[in-house]
Scaffold this active site. Structure first.
Site, PDB file in Angstrom:
ATOM      1  NE  ARG A   1      62.223  47.301  18.020  1.00  0.00           N
ATOM      2  CZ  ARG A   1      61.706  48.223  16.934  1.00  0.00           C
ATOM      3  NH1 ARG A   1      60.658  49.547  17.410  1.00  0.00           N
ATOM      4  NH2 ARG A   1      62.038  47.768  15.276  1.00  0.00           N
ATOM      5  N   GLY A   2      65.124  49.589  16.475  1.00  0.00           N
ATOM      6  CA  GLY A   2      65.557  50.214  15.563  1.00  0.00           C
ATOM      7  C   GLY A   2      66.649  50.789  14.669  1.00  0.00           C
ATOM      8  CB  ALA A   3      69.509  50.399  12.275  1.00  0.00           C
TER       9      ALA A   3
ATOM     10  CG  ASP B   1      69.096  45.908  13.056  1.00  0.00           C
ATOM     11  OD1 ASP B   1      68.717  46.542  14.112  1.00  0.00           O
ATOM     12  OD2 ASP B   1      68.278  45.113  12.561  1.00  0.00           O
TER      13      ASP B   1
ATOM     14  NE  ARG C   1      69.603  45.750  20.332  1.00  0.00           N
ATOM     15  CZ  ARG C   1      69.056  45.482  20.145  1.00  0.00           C
ATOM     16  NH1 ARG C   1      67.855  45.934  19.841  1.00  0.00           N
ATOM     17  NH2 ARG C   1      68.301  44.179  19.239  1.00  0.00           N
TER      18      ARG C   1
ATOM     19  CG  ASN D   1      65.749  43.228   9.674  1.00  0.00           C
ATOM     20  OD1 ASN D   1      66.132  43.858   9.951  1.00  0.00           O
ATOM     21  ND2 ASN D   1      64.664  42.687   9.468  1.00  0.00           N
ATOM     22  CE  LYS D   2      64.357  41.745  16.188  1.00  0.00           C
ATOM     23  NZ  LYS D   2      64.958  40.823  17.218  1.00  0.00           N
TER      24      LYS D   2
ATOM     25  CD  GLN E   1      60.930  42.937  18.473  1.00  0.00           C
ATOM     26  OE1 GLN E   1      60.300  41.968  18.220  1.00  0.00           O
ATOM     27  NE2 GLN E   1      62.759  43.247  18.542  1.00  0.00           N
TER      28      GLN E   1
END
Length: 362
Positions: free
Chosen positions: A51-53, A238, A94, A248-249, A197
């Site tokens: 994960r993580g853009a 993201d 995603r 973003n999250k 996370q």
């Protein structure tokens, strides 16, 4: 230990396999997945094993390399058709992080330019180049961001370190550099619902480096800001639209609102590979909605009553006017963000992320 205390790093490509650190088991177990196909990489991205853009962009590029290797020996048209199908599978895994689709398209463009015998080699070279660019972007963002960060405690959400990007990461990379400079005294880490996370991954990365931190419930951020416990808020992204709106999250938007209420600067750290200048504003950014089970329970144990329903958006949109500055590898963009982003020059940024802009001095 090379990255975040990991001997092997979160991702490595060897021969005909991609090895990914399975982040679902952290911080208690370090497990690597051995992936041999684009479909397996897509599932690892979908399930958030990786994960993580920026990092899922790198993983997708290597997923394309696996597809090219699997189709090696076929004629050029068949090979390209296989790559395009692999690209569709990867890009759909995603929807919000633009790095994913952009990495796939970059690899496809390289493949289309190659001759009959050069497709596989060009695809592999492109994937490695994307990984190297993200690592270099992290180093540059860290320097730019650390220079403008005020001294004192920093608050952050989600995970934006080496587990999410090349090098030491985006927002966490800036925080670590500022800590080495003696500017950051403590990191307040929001646990980040629903998959934690922050408390699982960011806390683990900070602990590996000996950086002082405390974990906060997401809802405690407002009180921490009200009491003067935070000198700055630093987050990742993201996807960022041409207007400067930031996806973003989920939980980032209310964090920005409360930071503005209490006069605390709110910085967004993202490489130019995260810019989506084709999206005019935040409303155009697709928001991923994940399964209800991630909210109704955790780690396989149900918390909510039987029959309970949930809504689980993975991201929210922070309006550009709440962002104090956007920190990229090419410099710091000050408000109005739309003007600075326009100066970057859309098409060339989309490809290379190498242009200067209307930037604050380094």
């Amino acid at each position: 230990m090379s990255r975040g205390g990991l001997r092997e790093g979160p991702l490595r490509f060897e021969g005909d396999a991609l090895y990914l650190l399975d982040q679902r088991f952290l911080p208690h177990q370090v497990r690597y997945l051995k992936l041999g196909s684009a479909a397996e990489v897509a599932e690892a991205i979908r399930s958030m094993a990786v994960r993580g853009a920026p990092l899922i962009g790198v993983a997708a590029a290597y997923g394309m390399a696996l597809a090219a290797l699997a189709a090696a020996g076929r004629d050029r048209d068949e090979l390209l058709a296989e790559l395009e199908e692999a690209g569709r599978v990867l890009a759909s895994s995603r929807p919000t992080a633009v790095n994913l689709a952009r990495a796939v398209e970059r690899v496809l463009e390289e493949a289309r330019r190659a001759g009959e015998d050069g497709v596989v080699g060009r695809v592999l070279a492109c994937a490695r180049r994307i990984e190297q660019e993200e690592e270099e972007a992290s180093r540059r963002m860290a320097r730019h961001g650390a220079n403008i960060l005020p001294s004192g405690p920093v608050l952050t959400i989600c995970n934006t370190g080496s587990l999410a990007a090349g090098g030491e990461g985006t927002a966490l990379g800036v925080i670590l550099e500022a800590w080495r400079m003696g500017k950051v005294t403590e990191v307040l880490v929001l646990e980040t619902r629903p998959l934690l996370q922050g408390s699982r991954l960011t806390a683990w990365e900070l602990g590996m480096r000996g950086v002082p931190y405390r974990v906060l419930a997401d809802g405690a951020a407002g009180l921490a800001l009200c009491r003067g416990m935070v000198s700055s808020v630093v987050v990742g992204a993201d996807r960022i639209s041409a207007s400067g709106d930031v996806a973003n999250k989920v939980g980032t938007y209310p964090l920005a609102v409360v930071a503005r209420r209490h006069g605390v600067p709110f910085y967004v750290v993202a490489p130019t590979s995260t810019l989506d200048l084709a999206s005019p504003a935040g409303e155009a950014i697709p928001i991923e909605e994940r399964g209800e089970e991630e909210v109704l329970g955790f780690a396989g144990a149900r918390a909510a009553p039987e029959g309970a329903r949930a809504w689980n958006p993975a991201f929210d949109i922070t309006p550009a006017e709440l962002v104090s500055a956007l920190i990229t590898e090419v410099g710091v963009i000050s408000p109005p963000l739309s003007q600075g982003l326009a100066a970057l020059g859309g098409s060339r940024v989309q490809e290379k992320g190498r242009l200067g802009a209307r930037l604050a001095p380094e």
